[in-house]
Design a protein around this motif. Structure first.
Motif, PDB file in Angstrom:
ATOM      1  N   LEU A   1       4.488  -1.834   4.971  1.00 27.48           N
ATOM      2  CA  LEU A   1       4.616  -0.691   4.487  1.00 27.48           C
ATOM      3  C   LEU A   1       3.902   0.395   5.089  1.00 27.48           C
ATOM      4  CD1 LEU A   1       5.488  -1.095   0.643  1.00 27.48           C
ATOM      5  CD2 LEU A   1       6.975  -0.877   2.346  1.00 27.48           C
ATOM      6  N   PRO A   2       4.306   1.482   5.316  1.00 29.18           N
ATOM      7  CA  PRO A   2       3.331   2.548   5.827  1.00 29.18           C
ATOM      8  C   PRO A   2       2.742   3.266   4.713  1.00 29.18           C
ATOM      9  CG  PRO A   2       5.719   3.368   5.768  1.00 29.18           C
ATOM     10  CD  PRO A   2       5.604   2.013   5.635  1.00 29.18           C
ATOM     11  N   ARG A   3       1.483   3.692   5.080  1.00 31.58           N
ATOM     12  CA  ARG A   3       0.639   4.125   3.800  1.00 31.58           C
ATOM     13  C   ARG A   3       1.044   5.102   2.771  1.00 31.58           C
ATOM     14  NH1 ARG A   3      -4.219   3.716   2.122  1.00 31.58           N
ATOM     15  NH2 ARG A   3      -5.522   5.728   1.128  1.00 31.58           N
TER      16      ARG A   3
ATOM     17  N   LEU B   1       5.683   5.940  -2.541  1.00 31.85           N
ATOM     18  CA  LEU B   1       7.037   5.627  -2.916  1.00 31.85           C
ATOM     19  C   LEU B   1       7.111   4.585  -3.915  1.00 31.85           C
ATOM     20  CD1 LEU B   1       9.728   6.697  -1.786  1.00 31.85           C
ATOM     21  CD2 LEU B   1       9.657   5.128  -0.042  1.00 31.85           C
ATOM     22  N   VAL B   2       6.192   3.474  -3.919  1.00 33.27           N
ATOM     23  CA  VAL B   2       6.259   2.284  -4.603  1.00 33.27           C
ATOM     24  C   VAL B   2       6.041   2.842  -6.168  1.00 33.27           C
ATOM     25  CG1 VAL B   2       5.335  -0.041  -5.436  1.00 33.27           C
ATOM     26  CG2 VAL B   2       5.578   0.724  -2.761  1.00 33.27           C
TER      27      VAL B   2
ATOM     28  N   GLY C   1      -1.613   4.795 -10.947  1.00 27.62           N
ATOM     29  CA  GLY C   1      -2.437   5.270  -9.942  1.00 27.62           C
ATOM     30  C   GLY C   1      -2.966   4.365  -8.820  1.00 27.62           C
ATOM     31  N   ARG C   2      -2.737   3.129  -8.745  1.00 29.38           N
ATOM     32  CA  ARG C   2      -3.085   2.407  -7.878  1.00 29.38           C
ATOM     33  C   ARG C   2      -4.616   2.120  -7.759  1.00 29.38           C
ATOM     34  NH1 ARG C   2       0.867  -0.967  -6.372  1.00 29.38           N
ATOM     35  NH2 ARG C   2       2.701   0.113  -7.338  1.00 29.38           N
ATOM     36  N   ASN C   3      -5.320   2.267  -8.781  1.00 28.27           N
ATOM     37  CA  ASN C   3      -6.701   1.989  -9.166  1.00 28.27           C
ATOM     38  C   ASN C   3      -7.453   3.148  -8.290  1.00 28.27           C
ATOM     39  OD1 ASN C   3      -6.292  -0.021 -10.646  1.00 28.27           O
ATOM     40  ND2 ASN C   3      -6.337  -1.472  -9.008  1.00 28.27           N
TER      41      ASN C   3
ATOM     42  N   LEU D   1       6.424  -6.523 -11.973  1.00 28.78           N
ATOM     43  CA  LEU D   1       7.565  -6.546 -10.951  1.00 28.78           C
ATOM     44  C   LEU D   1       7.137  -6.038  -9.684  1.00 28.78           C
ATOM     45  CD1 LEU D   1      10.288  -6.250 -13.729  1.00 28.78           C
ATOM     46  CD2 LEU D   1       9.733  -8.309 -12.536  1.00 28.78           C
ATOM     47  N   ASP D   2       6.096  -5.876  -9.509  1.00 28.74           N
ATOM     48  CA  ASP D   2       5.694  -5.059  -8.213  1.00 28.74           C
ATOM     49  C   ASP D   2       6.565  -5.668  -6.893  1.00 28.74           C
ATOM     50  OD1 ASP D   2       4.093  -3.033  -7.090  1.00 28.74           O
ATOM     51  OD2 ASP D   2       3.185  -4.695  -6.114  1.00 28.74           O
ATOM     52  N   ASN D   3       6.538  -6.920  -7.137  1.00 30.48           N
ATOM     53  CA  ASN D   3       7.053  -7.579  -5.707  1.00 30.48           C
ATOM     54  C   ASN D   3       8.631  -7.499  -5.869  1.00 30.48           C
ATOM     55  OD1 ASN D   3       4.897  -8.636  -4.865  1.00 30.48           O
ATOM     56  ND2 ASN D   3       4.911 -10.664  -5.763  1.00 30.48           N
ATOM     57  N   MET D   4       9.191  -7.136  -7.067  1.00 32.30           N
ATOM     58  CA  MET D   4      10.601  -6.996  -6.890  1.00 32.30           C
ATOM     59  C   MET D   4      10.895  -5.404  -6.455  1.00 32.30           C
ATOM     60  SD  MET D   4      13.098  -6.570 -10.464  1.00 32.30           S
ATOM     61  CE  MET D   4      13.056  -4.858 -10.646  1.00 32.30           C
ATOM     62  N   VAL D   5      10.109  -4.555  -6.728  1.00 32.76           N
ATOM     63  CA  VAL D   5      10.340  -3.192  -6.313  1.00 32.76           C
ATOM     64  C   VAL D   5       9.996  -3.024  -4.856  1.00 32.76           C
ATOM     65  CG1 VAL D   5       9.326  -0.808  -6.277  1.00 32.76           C
ATOM     66  CG2 VAL D   5       9.603  -2.169  -8.479  1.00 32.76           C
ATOM     67  N   ARG D   6       8.900  -3.737  -4.204  1.00 35.86           N
ATOM     68  CA  ARG D   6       8.394  -3.834  -2.772  1.00 35.86           C
ATOM     69  C   ARG D   6       9.375  -4.647  -1.899  1.00 35.86           C
ATOM     70  NH1 ARG D   6       2.782  -2.964  -1.856  1.00 35.86           N
ATOM     71  NH2 ARG D   6       2.380  -2.662  -4.037  1.00 35.86           N
ATOM     72  N   ALA D   7      10.078  -5.909  -2.469  1.00 37.15           N
ATOM     73  CA  ALA D   7      10.515  -6.538  -1.409  1.00 37.15           C
ATOM     74  C   ALA D   7      11.778  -5.678  -0.524  1.00 37.15           C
ATOM     75  CB  ALA D   7      11.124  -7.752  -1.973  1.00 37.15           C
ATOM     76  N   PRO D   8      12.572  -5.063  -1.417  1.00 37.68           N
ATOM     77  CA  PRO D   8      13.525  -4.167  -0.679  1.00 37.68           C
ATOM     78  C   PRO D   8      13.072  -3.224   0.009  1.00 37.68           C
ATOM     79  CG  PRO D   8      14.069  -4.178  -3.109  1.00 37.68           C
ATOM     80  CD  PRO D   8      12.680  -5.068  -2.740  1.00 37.68           C
TER      81      PRO D   8
END
Lengths: 363, 387
Positions: free
Chosen positions: A4-6, A12-13, A295-297, A344-351
């Protein structure tokens, strides 16, 4: 290397997770027979429609910035501090102790002393779970959960038996001295001749929270200690090989985390209630988890997420007054945000990854 | 304390222990398969709500029980999808499930019944009533005059709802499934070393899902017990941290079924004592001796270790000693018996302390006193097949 671009990673995520959470929440609202769009309008209006609403939003956001930072610092060392709630309670105890038993002639002194006390008490409450994690390998999640409950019991006992003024029935401490009153946004606006924020509880602590964000940003990305914390989080074996002492670093990361959670008390105990009451934290310790995840830490992300959750809390409170939707709707939204951004991060990210890969191939 | 009081206390202990026991066994299945579950609380709460709501709507508690199990199962399924299918963080998923249940139950209850987030109270066939065994006395006056054996039979053995007996049977059943069946062996193996299980040609994902779903069923029964047998209806946050106490019991029991029963009965006893005796007195001397003794032990241990141990344990010892001295000082200033005479007087143990005992004990156990508590080795880690 990264698929994924930064900008997609950072914006986006989390945004997609938030939209998914909101969409599900609106379905729930519709299912109990209320109009979801009307509810959204009421919430937005309540949170942003007036300076008073904004004052409430920023008050809640201040709490969440502290607890969000607390969770984030621990996350950087790959530790899950779920005990922000208990640490914030103890921070409140620290603030109440210095404000009740020390003479504090001016609010600036009160702010400094209370900040120190809250951080020390919060860190002390994190110290034993931290020690057990670092030395004995006891799981930090379980021990901090247990310490939340012990903190709750301790606070009930102290408020009922020690701090309650004589003749009072309510388990709460005496009101702090008038001289410790922190300037609220209302006071500050009046200095400039601006009638705004009315009775909103937002106060100068908001700027302390922003300062804390800056300090943590410097600490994590621009100091040796921060580098070591992140190194430990990425790989304990590699960190050990590089000469980093995992026991010491685990302790330090969790003490900072506990101190930050404790510092929330200067906002809600010293800034708002001006006395220690039962359940002063109102679950803010747990919202820190959602805020840190969203906030992605990163301190900037945490400020944005904290303000979003501040709006949600202020909006939810008004929603409960104006409609038949109970205030627990906010907890549902919070749960969904934690679920989508955390588990469920991977679920959002995979597509998304698949999409960006396909565009890259074409290019 | 006569015999009947002891029997009554045992009876209360059993009633308090059953929801803990069911939730604890639920966690046992899940964690033995390598899936951490801190969402026990949320699943119980969801089940408590839906079973009460459906019992009220249909008038049949059995349909309610099924609905409660269904609610718990669906949350289990979410946990499974998040942590097994999408390899998400199991702890975060559990946290989210707890909040989801805490929020949704009240929102739906309010939307459904409009009674401030609770269900209407249940009666008749919409509740699990106690089953009176043949020959058991039911009236308190008769029980008081009966022989000890009869008291034991009437009060402790008989008179519980069927779910209590289900909970008790679940213990040997869990033991048998886990230690005497092929499924149980595989389930335990998948929590220790999923790669080995996979190499043996067994489906890791399927096994873990099975474990998570068993966990859902047991949590569902625990929740239904709370709202349809102990209470007559659902109230907001009625599980009152039982899911977390069950988690504590699970660690206490070191992930073994029979020990889980022991731990849950012990924690149930704390609840029962707290409910029954509001005033527990202890000689001040003992409190001071215990606090100072713990401090001395901690300091002695820390002295042989590093600086960090000295700082943390020394600090803790200092706090405990200060508490002891403050207590002593407070006693001495408030009595005429003098500095040492006051030590013979009694102090009341705070109820909050008794209520916190399960949590404190769990921390002590986790600290490694009385044998280290080591969970399943692959616990908390998603299994990635391809390397």
């Amino acid at each position: 290397m990264d698929v994924l671009p930064r900008w997609a990673e950072v914006v986006l995520v989390p945004l997609i997770s938030l939209v998914l959470a909101l969409a599900l929440s609106m379905i729930v609202i519709a299912a109990i027979g209320e109009d979801p769009f009307n509810a959204l309008k009421i919430m937005a209006n309540a949170a942003l429609g007036s300076t008073q609403g904004i004052g409430y939003t920023l008050y809640y956001a201040t709490n969440f910035i502290f607890t969000g930072l607390a969770v984030a610092v621990a996350f950087h060392a790959r530790l899950f501090n779920i005990g922000g709630e208990g640490q914030a309670m103890l921070g409140g105890l620290g603030v109440a102790t210095v404000c009740l038993y020390l003479p504090l002639p001016h609010w600036t002194i009160a702010l400094v002393v209370a900040t120190l006390a809250s951080a020390v008490f919060g860190a002390a409450w994190a110290a034993i779970p931290a020690y057990l994690q670092a030395r004995r390998g006891s799981h930090i999640v379980i021990t901090t959960i247990m310490f939340n409950f012990i903190a709750a019991g301790l606070l009930i006992y102290i408020l009922r038996e020690v701090m309650k003024p004589e003749g009072s029935m309510e388990p709460a401490s005496q009101k702090f001295a008038e001289s410790t009153h922190l300037p609220s946004f209302f006071d500050m606006a009046q200095l400039f001749g601006w009638e705004a924020f009315a009775s909103a509880p937002a106060n100068i602590t908001f700027f302390v929270a922003l300062a804390a964000c800056y300090v943590i940003w410097r600490l994590i990305w621009h100091t040796r200690l921060g580098y070591e914390i992140r190194a430990l989080g990425h790989s304990e074996t590699a960190a050990k090989y590089a000469g980093i002492d995992p026991v010491k670093l685990t302790m330090i990361a969790l003490l900072i985390s506990g101190g930050l959670a404790g510092m929330m008390a200067i906002n809600n105990v010293l800034g708002e209630a001006e006395r220690l009451v039962l359940n002063a934290t109102e679950g803010a310790g747990f919202i820190g988890i959602a805020v840190a995840l969203m906030g992605r830490n990163h301190p900037v992300g945490i400020i944005i997420a904290a303000i979003l959750f501040g709006m949600l809390y202020q909006g939810g409170a008004v929603l409960a007054q104006d409609t038949k939707i109970p205030v627990q709707m906010v907890i549902v939204i919070q749960a969904l945000v934690i679920m989508f951004t955390g588990a469920l991060d991977n679920m959002v990210r995979a597509p998304l990854e698949r999409f960006f890969l396909s565009t890259r191939k074409r290019a | 304390m006569d015999f009947y009081v002891i029997v009554q206390l045992a009876d209360a202990t059993l009633r308090m222990a059953i929801p803990l026991l069911l939730a604890c066994l639920a966690g046992l299945f899940s964690e033995r398969a390598g899936i951490f579950d801190i969402g026990l609380e949320g699943k119980m709460l969801a089940a408590a709500f839906l079973s009460a709501a459906v019992s009220f709507a249909t008038g049949s508690v059995w349909i309610g029980l099924l609905a409660g199990i269904g609610a718990s199962l669906s949350l289990s399924l979410i946990h499974g999808i998040a942590s097994i299918t999408f390899r998400g963080n199991q702890l975060i998923s559990g946290v989210a499930i707890n909040f989801l249940a805490a929020g949704l139950t009240v929102v739906i209850a309010e939307g459904w019944f409009r009674q401030g987030g609770r269900t209407p109270s249940l009666s008749g066939a919409a509740r699990f009533d106690g089953i009176d065994f043949p020959g058991a006395l039911t009236r308190i006056r008769d029980k008081l005059q009966a022989s000890p054996g009869m008291q034991f039979y009437s009060e402790l053995v008989s008179g519980h709802s069927i779910l209590v007996y289900v909970g008790l049977i679940a213990v040997p059943l869990s033991w048998w499934v886990l230690y005497r069946t092929r499924f149980g062996l595989r389930l335990r193996a998948v929590g220790e070393n999923p790669a080995a299980v996979d190499t043996a040609g067994i489906n890791v994902v399927q096994l873990r899902f099975a474990a998570v779903l068993i966990c859902g069923v047991l949590c569902g029964i625990a929740g239904a017990y709370l709202s349809t047998a102990v209470q007559a209806g659902f109230t907001k946050d009625m599980t009152a941290n039982r899911g977390f106490i069950a988690l504590a019991a699970l660690i206490f029991a070191k992930w073994r079924p029979w020990h889980a029963m022991g731990a849950c009965l012990l924690f149930g006893l704390f609840f029962a004592i707290d409910n029954r005796f509001q005033n527990i007195q202890l000689d001040a001397l003992w409190v001071v001796v215990i606090l100072v003794g713990i401090s001395a032990l901690l300091t002695g241990y820390a002295l042989r270790r590093d600086k960090i141990d000295m700082l943390v344990l020394g600090g803790l010892s200092a706090v405990l000693t200060v508490i002891a001295l403050m207590l002593w000082g407070g006693m001495a200033s408030g009595s005429e018996a003098g500095l040492f005479g006051s030590l013979m007087e009694t102090v009341k143990l705070p109820g909050e302390f008794i209520q916190s005992l399960p949590y404190i004990l769990t921390v002590v156990i986790l600290a490694g006193f009385g044998g280290k508590a080591v969970g399943p080795r692959a616990g908390g880690e998603p299994y990635v097949k391809e390397r």
